[in-house]
Design a protein around this motif. Structure first.
Motif, PDB file in Angstrom:
ATOM      1  N   SER A 171       1.107  -0.991   0.458  1.00 20.51           N
ATOM      2  CA  SER A 171       0.030   0.131  -0.067  1.00 20.51           C
ATOM      3  C   SER A 171       0.826   1.331   0.006  1.00 20.51           C
ATOM      4  O   SER A 171       2.113   1.535   0.633  1.00 20.51           O
ATOM      5  N   PRO A 172       0.119   2.463  -0.599  1.00 18.23           N
ATOM      6  CA  PRO A 172       1.078   3.331  -0.884  1.00 18.23           C
ATOM      7  C   PRO A 172       1.539   4.296   0.618  1.00 18.23           C
ATOM      8  O   PRO A 172       0.372   4.217   1.395  1.00 18.23           O
ATOM      9  N   ASP A 173       2.165   4.778   0.991  1.00 14.29           N
ATOM     10  CA  ASP A 173       2.136   5.782   3.012  1.00 14.29           C
ATOM     11  C   ASP A 173       0.953   6.377   2.416  1.00 14.29           C
ATOM     12  O   ASP A 173       0.753   6.752   1.094  1.00 14.29           O
ATOM     13  N   ARG A 174       0.977   7.357   3.461  1.00 13.74           N
ATOM     14  CA  ARG A 174      -0.340   7.391   3.991  1.00 13.74           C
ATOM     15  C   ARG A 174       0.124   9.545   2.718  1.00 13.74           C
ATOM     16  O   ARG A 174      -1.132   9.375   3.032  1.00 13.74           O
ATOM     17  N   HIS A 175       1.765  10.146   3.018  1.00 14.18           N
ATOM     18  CA  HIS A 175       1.852  10.654   2.041  1.00 14.18           C
ATOM     19  C   HIS A 175       1.067  10.960   0.628  1.00 14.18           C
ATOM     20  O   HIS A 175       0.331  12.184  -0.113  1.00 14.18           O
ATOM     21  N   ALA A 176       1.719   9.680  -0.118  1.00 15.92           N
ATOM     22  CA  ALA A 176       1.243   9.272  -1.163  1.00 15.92           C
ATOM     23  C   ALA A 176      -0.250   9.457  -1.421  1.00 15.92           C
ATOM     24  O   ALA A 176      -0.804  10.005  -2.161  1.00 15.92           O
ATOM     25  N   GLN A 177      -1.057   9.520  -0.650  1.00 20.33           N
ATOM     26  CA  GLN A 177      -2.933   8.867  -1.134  1.00 20.33           C
ATOM     27  C   GLN A 177      -3.106   9.852  -0.680  1.00 20.33           C
ATOM     28  O   GLN A 177      -4.303  10.425  -1.290  1.00 20.33           O
ATOM     29  N   MET A 178      -2.658  10.765   0.477  1.00 23.88           N
ATOM     30  CA  MET A 178      -3.066  12.377   0.831  1.00 23.88           C
ATOM     31  C   MET A 178      -3.260  13.197  -0.608  1.00 23.88           C
ATOM     32  O   MET A 178      -3.557  13.865  -0.965  1.00 23.88           O
ATOM     33  N   THR A 179      -2.170  13.155  -1.101  1.00 22.77           N
ATOM     34  CA  THR A 179      -1.684  13.662  -2.554  1.00 22.77           C
ATOM     35  C   THR A 179      -2.504  13.295  -3.580  1.00 22.77           C
ATOM     36  O   THR A 179      -3.199  13.952  -4.487  1.00 22.77           O
ATOM     37  N   ALA A 180      -2.797  11.661  -3.493  1.00 26.22           N
ATOM     38  CA  ALA A 180      -3.737  12.169  -5.031  1.00 26.22           C
ATOM     39  C   ALA A 180      -4.806  12.146  -4.719  1.00 26.22           C
ATOM     40  O   ALA A 180      -5.425  12.418  -5.936  1.00 26.22           O
ATOM     41  N   LEU A 181      -5.150  11.870  -3.343  1.00 31.09           N
ATOM     42  CA  LEU A 181      -6.692  12.134  -2.878  1.00 31.09           C
ATOM     43  C   LEU A 181      -6.955  14.256  -3.476  1.00 31.09           C
ATOM     44  O   LEU A 181      -8.081  14.677  -3.819  1.00 31.09           O
ATOM     45  N   LYS A 182      -6.386  14.651  -2.879  1.00 29.50           N
ATOM     46  CA  LYS A 182      -6.062  15.841  -3.582  1.00 29.50           C
ATOM     47  C   LYS A 182      -6.385  16.682  -4.498  1.00 29.50           C
ATOM     48  O   LYS A 182      -7.224  17.613  -5.031  1.00 29.50           O
ATOM     49  N   ALA A 183      -5.142  15.731  -5.511  1.00 32.47           N
ATOM     50  CA  ALA A 183      -5.250  15.982  -6.778  1.00 32.47           C
ATOM     51  C   ALA A 183      -6.327  15.129  -7.539  1.00 32.47           C
ATOM     52  O   ALA A 183      -7.036  15.801  -8.515  1.00 32.47           O
ATOM     53  N   SER A 184      -7.155  14.813  -7.181  1.00 33.00           N
ATOM     54  CA  SER A 184      -8.464  14.176  -8.031  1.00 33.00           C
ATOM     55  C   SER A 184      -9.553  15.060  -6.896  1.00 33.00           C
ATOM     56  O   SER A 184     -10.721  14.977  -8.139  1.00 33.00           O
ATOM     57  N   GLY A 185      -9.700  15.859  -6.456  1.00 31.62           N
ATOM     58  CA  GLY A 185     -10.486  16.732  -6.003  1.00 31.62           C
ATOM     59  C   GLY A 185     -11.385  16.640  -5.191  1.00 31.62           C
ATOM     60  O   GLY A 185     -12.442  16.836  -4.917  1.00 31.62           O
ATOM     61  N   ALA A 186     -11.005  15.237  -4.577  1.00 28.50           N
ATOM     62  CA  ALA A 186     -12.058  14.462  -3.268  1.00 28.50           C
ATOM     63  C   ALA A 186     -12.077  15.369  -2.422  1.00 28.50           C
ATOM     64  O   ALA A 186     -12.673  14.749  -1.594  1.00 28.50           O
ATOM     65  N   LEU A 187     -11.081  16.039  -2.006  1.00 25.00           N
ATOM     66  CA  LEU A 187     -11.029  16.798  -0.514  1.00 25.00           C
ATOM     67  C   LEU A 187     -11.470  17.988  -1.007  1.00 25.00           C
ATOM     68  O   LEU A 187     -10.828  19.003   0.057  1.00 25.00           O
ATOM     69  N   LYS A 188     -11.631  18.664  -1.681  1.00 24.61           N
ATOM     70  CA  LYS A 188     -12.455  19.656  -2.226  1.00 24.61           C
ATOM     71  C   LYS A 188     -12.890  20.632  -1.445  1.00 24.61           C
ATOM     72  O   LYS A 188     -12.908  22.372  -1.195  1.00 24.61           O
TER      73      LYS A 188
END
Length: 58
Positions: free
Chosen positions: A34-51
């Protein structure tokens, strides 16, 4: 009478051991594949999920 208590101890130890084994099998292994926590948060922010998150308002 002593055999009865030895049997009780053996049964309780078996139940506890089985419970621990089942718990370890069901728990998700940490960090494997599983990717680390930072990579997961970056991916979520980039996808707009945490808008609408307060931490994502810049």
């Amino acid at each position: 009478m002593t055999g009865f208590w030895i049997g009780i101890v053996v049964v309780v130890a078996a139940i506890v051991g089985i419970s621990v084994l089942v718990g370890k099998m069901l728990s998700k292994p940490k960090g494997l594949g599983s990717p680390d926590r930072h990579a997961q948060m970056t991916a979520l922010k980039a996808s707009g999920a945490l808008k609408y998150r307060k931490s994502n308002r810049d």
